[in-house]
Design a protein around this motif. Structure first.
Motif, PDB file in Angstrom:
ATOM      1  N   ILE A  50       0.662  -1.036   0.026  1.00  8.37           N
ATOM      2  CA  ILE A  50       0.080   0.078   0.214  1.00  8.37           C
ATOM      3  C   ILE A  50       0.929   1.078   0.077  1.00  8.37           C
ATOM      4  CG2 ILE A  50      -1.878   1.380   1.371  1.00  8.37           C
ATOM      5  CD1 ILE A  50      -2.702  -1.512   0.162  1.00  8.37           C
ATOM      6  N   CYS A  51       0.607   1.923  -1.022  1.00  7.67           N
ATOM      7  CA  CYS A  51       1.430   3.387  -1.032  1.00  7.67           C
ATOM      8  C   CYS A  51       3.081   3.177  -1.148  1.00  7.67           C
ATOM      9  CB  CYS A  51       0.936   4.229   0.059  1.00  7.67           C
ATOM     10  SG  CYS A  51       1.573   6.136  -0.145  1.00  7.67           S
ATOM     11  N   THR A  52       3.834   3.640  -0.189  1.00  8.70           N
ATOM     12  CA  THR A  52       5.324   3.543  -0.076  1.00  8.70           C
ATOM     13  C   THR A  52       5.962   2.279   0.171  1.00  8.70           C
ATOM     14  OG1 THR A  52       5.139   4.581   2.227  1.00  8.70           O
ATOM     15  CG2 THR A  52       5.565   6.120   0.226  1.00  8.70           C
ATOM     16  N   ALA A  53       4.701   1.148   0.728  1.00  5.31           N
ATOM     17  CA  ALA A  53       5.265  -0.094   1.045  1.00  5.31           C
ATOM     18  C   ALA A  53       5.933  -0.816  -0.177  1.00  5.31           C
ATOM     19  CB  ALA A  53       4.259  -0.900   1.406  1.00  5.31           C
ATOM     20  N   SER A  54       5.628  -0.165  -1.230  1.00 10.95           N
ATOM     21  CA  SER A  54       6.333  -0.758  -2.661  1.00 10.95           C
ATOM     22  C   SER A  54       7.694  -0.602  -2.358  1.00 10.95           C
ATOM     23  CB  SER A  54       5.939   0.121  -3.776  1.00 10.95           C
ATOM     24  OG  SER A  54       6.152   1.445  -3.697  1.00 10.95           O
ATOM     25  N   TYR A  55       8.302   0.401  -1.675  1.00 14.61           N
ATOM     26  CA  TYR A  55       9.557   0.434  -1.513  1.00 14.61           C
ATOM     27  C   TYR A  55      10.468  -0.752  -0.973  1.00 14.61           C
ATOM     28  CZ  TYR A  55      10.223   5.490  -2.496  1.00 14.61           C
ATOM     29  OH  TYR A  55      10.455   6.929  -3.217  1.00 14.61           O
ATOM     30  N   VAL A  56       9.523  -1.531   0.062  1.00 13.40           N
ATOM     31  CA  VAL A  56       9.901  -2.884   0.730  1.00 13.40           C
ATOM     32  C   VAL A  56      10.077  -4.006  -0.643  1.00 13.40           C
ATOM     33  CG1 VAL A  56       9.383  -4.673   2.378  1.00 13.40           C
ATOM     34  CG2 VAL A  56       9.066  -2.154   2.830  1.00 13.40           C
ATOM     35  N   VAL A  94      -1.818  -1.799  -9.307  1.00 11.77           N
ATOM     36  CA  VAL A  94      -1.564  -2.383 -10.337  1.00 11.77           C
ATOM     37  C   VAL A  94      -1.614  -3.982  -9.959  1.00 11.77           C
ATOM     38  CG1 VAL A  94       0.443  -3.437 -11.894  1.00 11.77           C
ATOM     39  CG2 VAL A  94       0.392  -1.061 -11.493  1.00 11.77           C
ATOM     40  N   ASP A  95      -2.288  -4.868 -10.393  1.00 10.11           N
ATOM     41  CA  ASP A  95      -2.581  -6.319  -9.911  1.00 10.11           C
ATOM     42  C   ASP A  95      -1.733  -7.270 -11.038  1.00 10.11           C
ATOM     43  OD1 ASP A  95      -3.414  -8.795  -9.840  1.00 10.11           O
ATOM     44  OD2 ASP A  95      -5.463  -8.656  -9.973  1.00 10.11           O
ATOM     45  N   GLY A  96      -0.553  -7.304 -10.399  1.00  9.61           N
ATOM     46  CA  GLY A  96       0.452  -8.432 -10.895  1.00  9.61           C
ATOM     47  C   GLY A  96       0.183  -9.876 -11.020  1.00  9.61           C
ATOM     48  N   GLY A  97      -1.038  -9.978 -10.660  1.00 14.80           N
ATOM     49  CA  GLY A  97      -1.233 -11.565 -10.154  1.00 14.80           C
ATOM     50  C   GLY A  97      -0.774 -12.034  -8.926  1.00 14.80           C
ATOM     51  N   GLN A  98       0.366 -12.246  -8.650  1.00 13.28           N
ATOM     52  CA  GLN A  98       0.948 -12.657  -7.218  1.00 13.28           C
ATOM     53  C   GLN A  98       1.385 -11.500  -6.532  1.00 13.28           C
ATOM     54  OE1 GLN A  98       4.011 -15.600  -7.186  1.00 13.28           O
ATOM     55  NE2 GLN A  98       4.161 -15.744  -5.039  1.00 13.28           N
ATOM     56  N   ILE A  99       1.697 -10.429  -7.004  1.00 16.55           N
ATOM     57  CA  ILE A  99       2.367  -9.192  -6.414  1.00 16.55           C
ATOM     58  C   ILE A  99       1.183  -8.311  -6.690  1.00 16.55           C
ATOM     59  CG2 ILE A  99       4.083  -7.611  -6.003  1.00 16.55           C
ATOM     60  CD1 ILE A  99       5.896  -9.963  -6.442  1.00 16.55           C
ATOM     61  N   LEU A 100       0.822  -7.149  -6.022  1.00 24.64           N
ATOM     62  CA  LEU A 100       0.059  -6.135  -6.116  1.00 24.64           C
ATOM     63  C   LEU A 100       0.349  -4.838  -5.584  1.00 24.64           C
ATOM     64  CD1 LEU A 100      -1.910  -8.903  -5.397  1.00 24.64           C
ATOM     65  CD2 LEU A 100      -3.553  -7.320  -6.858  1.00 24.64           C
ATOM     66  N   THR A 101       0.278  -3.753  -6.148  1.00 27.19           N
ATOM     67  CA  THR A 101       0.772  -2.593  -5.727  1.00 27.19           C
ATOM     68  C   THR A 101      -0.263  -1.405  -5.770  1.00 27.19           C
ATOM     69  OG1 THR A 101       1.932  -1.887  -7.591  1.00 27.19           O
ATOM     70  CG2 THR A 101       3.275  -2.974  -5.767  1.00 27.19           C
ATOM     71  N   ALA A 102      -0.523  -0.787  -4.618  1.00 30.13           N
ATOM     72  CA  ALA A 102      -1.504   0.572  -4.695  1.00 30.13           C
ATOM     73  C   ALA A 102      -0.788   1.844  -4.565  1.00 30.13           C
ATOM     74  CB  ALA A 102      -2.376   0.328  -3.465  1.00 30.13           C
ATOM     75  N   ALA A 103      -1.208   2.734  -5.094  1.00 29.87           N
ATOM     76  CA  ALA A 103      -0.787   4.088  -5.349  1.00 29.87           C
ATOM     77  C   ALA A 103      -0.628   4.886  -4.030  1.00 29.87           C
ATOM     78  CB  ALA A 103      -1.288   4.780  -6.474  1.00 29.87           C
ATOM     79  N   GLY A 104      -1.696   4.896  -3.178  1.00 25.52           N
ATOM     80  CA  GLY A 104      -1.660   5.680  -2.054  1.00 25.52           C
ATOM     81  C   GLY A 104      -2.598   5.036  -1.248  1.00 25.52           C
ATOM     82  N   VAL A 105      -3.097   5.514  -0.097  1.00 21.36           N
ATOM     83  CA  VAL A 105      -3.559   4.971   0.954  1.00 21.36           C
ATOM     84  C   VAL A 105      -5.204   4.844   0.732  1.00 21.36           C
ATOM     85  CG1 VAL A 105      -4.707   5.370   3.362  1.00 21.36           C
ATOM     86  CG2 VAL A 105      -2.388   5.961   2.748  1.00 21.36           C
ATOM     87  N   ALA A 106      -5.795   5.968  -0.154  1.00 24.10           N
ATOM     88  CA  ALA A 106      -7.176   5.494  -0.661  1.00 24.10           C
ATOM     89  C   ALA A 106      -7.115   4.635  -1.790  1.00 24.10           C
ATOM     90  CB  ALA A 106      -7.643   6.937  -1.062  1.00 24.10           C
ATOM     91  N   ALA A 107      -6.033   4.482  -2.493  1.00 26.45           N
ATOM     92  CA  ALA A 107      -5.971   3.617  -3.573  1.00 26.45           C
ATOM     93  C   ALA A 107      -5.950   2.332  -2.895  1.00 26.45           C
ATOM     94  CB  ALA A 107      -4.826   3.900  -4.619  1.00 26.45           C
ATOM     95  N   GLY A 108      -5.223   2.141  -1.574  1.00 26.48           N
ATOM     96  CA  GLY A 108      -5.075   0.776  -1.179  1.00 26.48           C
ATOM     97  C   GLY A 108      -6.496   0.063  -0.828  1.00 26.48           C
ATOM     98  N   ILE A 109      -7.418   1.131  -0.259  1.00 22.80           N
ATOM     99  CA  ILE A 109      -8.747   0.519  -0.329  1.00 22.80           C
ATOM    100  C   ILE A 109      -9.412   0.081  -1.647  1.00 22.80           C
ATOM    101  CG2 ILE A 109     -11.038   1.197   0.554  1.00 22.80           C
ATOM    102  CD1 ILE A 109      -9.721   3.467   2.513  1.00 22.80           C
ATOM    103  N   ASP A 110      -9.197   0.785  -2.686  1.00 24.64           N
ATOM    104  CA  ASP A 110      -9.837   0.287  -3.932  1.00 24.64           C
ATOM    105  C   ASP A 110      -9.015  -1.162  -3.931  1.00 24.64           C
ATOM    106  OD1 ASP A 110     -11.174   2.467  -4.697  1.00 24.64           O
ATOM    107  OD2 ASP A 110      -9.267   3.443  -4.974  1.00 24.64           O
ATOM    108  N   LEU A 111      -7.685  -1.244  -3.948  1.00 25.48           N
ATOM    109  CA  LEU A 111      -7.001  -2.599  -4.136  1.00 25.48           C
ATOM    110  C   LEU A 111      -7.659  -3.833  -3.165  1.00 25.48           C
ATOM    111  CD1 LEU A 111      -4.926  -4.308  -5.400  1.00 25.48           C
ATOM    112  CD2 LEU A 111      -3.228  -3.311  -3.998  1.00 25.48           C
ATOM    113  N   CYS A 112      -7.673  -3.303  -2.034  1.00 20.44           N
ATOM    114  CA  CYS A 112      -8.090  -4.486  -1.037  1.00 20.44           C
ATOM    115  C   CYS A 112      -9.733  -4.788  -1.344  1.00 20.44           C
ATOM    116  CB  CYS A 112      -8.171  -3.690   0.465  1.00 20.44           C
ATOM    117  SG  CYS A 112      -6.598  -3.677   1.150  1.00 20.44           S
ATOM    118  N   LEU A 113     -10.586  -3.845  -1.878  1.00 17.17           N
ATOM    119  CA  LEU A 113     -11.760  -4.155  -2.407  1.00 17.17           C
ATOM    120  C   LEU A 113     -11.757  -5.079  -3.694  1.00 17.17           C
ATOM    121  CD1 LEU A 113     -13.716  -0.922  -1.909  1.00 17.17           C
ATOM    122  CD2 LEU A 113     -14.371  -3.000  -0.694  1.00 17.17           C
TER     123      LEU A 113
END
Length: 261
Positions: A50-56, A94-113
């Motif tokens: 979610i958001c900057t966790a993409s750095y990890v 971005v839904d990459g199948g096994q790995i998914l990344t969200a742009a921001g906190v609000a977008a993280g909600i969209d990704l979780c949904l």
């Protein structure tokens, strides 16, 4: 904390929350403790940032050669830090199948949904969205940041017409009919609609029809042509075309794969 890192050994989905970062902050994005914790995650587990966790994920090499996103304000820094990642700063997730990344906190909600919808279907995802008081469906490809004015409080809105249109999805709806329902000229309606939803009325209607079709395919045994009629596509061929454009499979395959989960 109820569980330690050992719980990761049985994880099937790992969601990594955001944390503070920025262009002026150079740091070890994957300290030893975090690296060791990630090593416990099963190889077939689903990883979500979610958001900057993409750095990890990028620091662990898990995004090498893959498309990914992060918050638009950090995208340039992220790309310079990890040039091997295919960064797309213009999408919600971005839904990459096994790995998914969200742009921001609000977008993280969209990704979780999106994950709830993928795992449990549209009906459950919509119920969760209602409980969270958020829109039930924003596609990952929608722009992160749309520079558009917020409608004035006193201005008439298209919200009531959108609700009415959802009740009338089973039949053709013309732009003139929508504008008339809202009590506006077509030109004013189109402008106001785009300001409020970020898309033109026709595109919004198509998305709602696809969502209705998905719900019917998941929850009923109606033949495909009847699903198409209820969703307002008119013909099974039109339904197949639009469903394939959104999720990449025809109605029968979607129903079979969903029922088989």
């Amino acid at each position: 904390m109820a569980h330690g890192s050992e719980a990761l050994r049985s994880a099937d989905t790992l969601v990594i929350p955001p944390f503070t970062c920025g262009p002026d902050e150079e740091r070890d994005w994957l300290p030893d403790g975090l690296r060791e914790a990630l090593a416990l995650v099963p190889a077939d587990a689903r990883l979500v940032s979610i958001c900057t966790a993409s750095y990890v994920l990028a620091a662990a090499g898990l995004l090498d050669g893959r498309p990914a996103t992060t918050h638009w304000n950090e995208a340039d820094h992220f790309q310079r830090s990890f040039p091997q990642v295919q960064v797309d700063a213009n999408v919600l997730f971005v839904d990459g199948g096994q790995i998914l990344t969200a742009a921001g906190v609000a977008a993280g909600i969209d990704l979780c949904l999106h994950l709830v919808r993928r795992d449990h279907g549209s009906e459950i995802a919509n119920r969760v969205a209602r409980l969270c008081v958020v829109p039930p469906w924003r596609e990952g490809g929608q722009a992160q940041y749309i520079d558009r004015p917020v409608p004035e409080q006193s201005a008439a809105t298209t919200a009531a017409t959108r609700s009415w249109a959802l009740r009338e999805l089973h039949r053709p709806l013309t732009l003139a009919e929508l504008a008339d329902n809202a009590g506006m000229s077509v030109r004013t309606f189109c402008r106001r609609f785009r300001d409020e939803t970020g898309m033109p009325p026709g595109q919004w209607l198509t998305r709602q029809r696809v969502e209705r079709a998905r719900q019917l395919l998941e929850t009923t045994d109606l033949p495909v042509d009847q699903v198409a009629a209820h969703a307002g596509f008119g013909t099974a061929a039109a339904l197949r075309q639009h469903l394939a454009a959104v999720i990449g499979v025809p109605p029968s395959a979607y129903r079979q794969s969903f029922r088989g989960r």
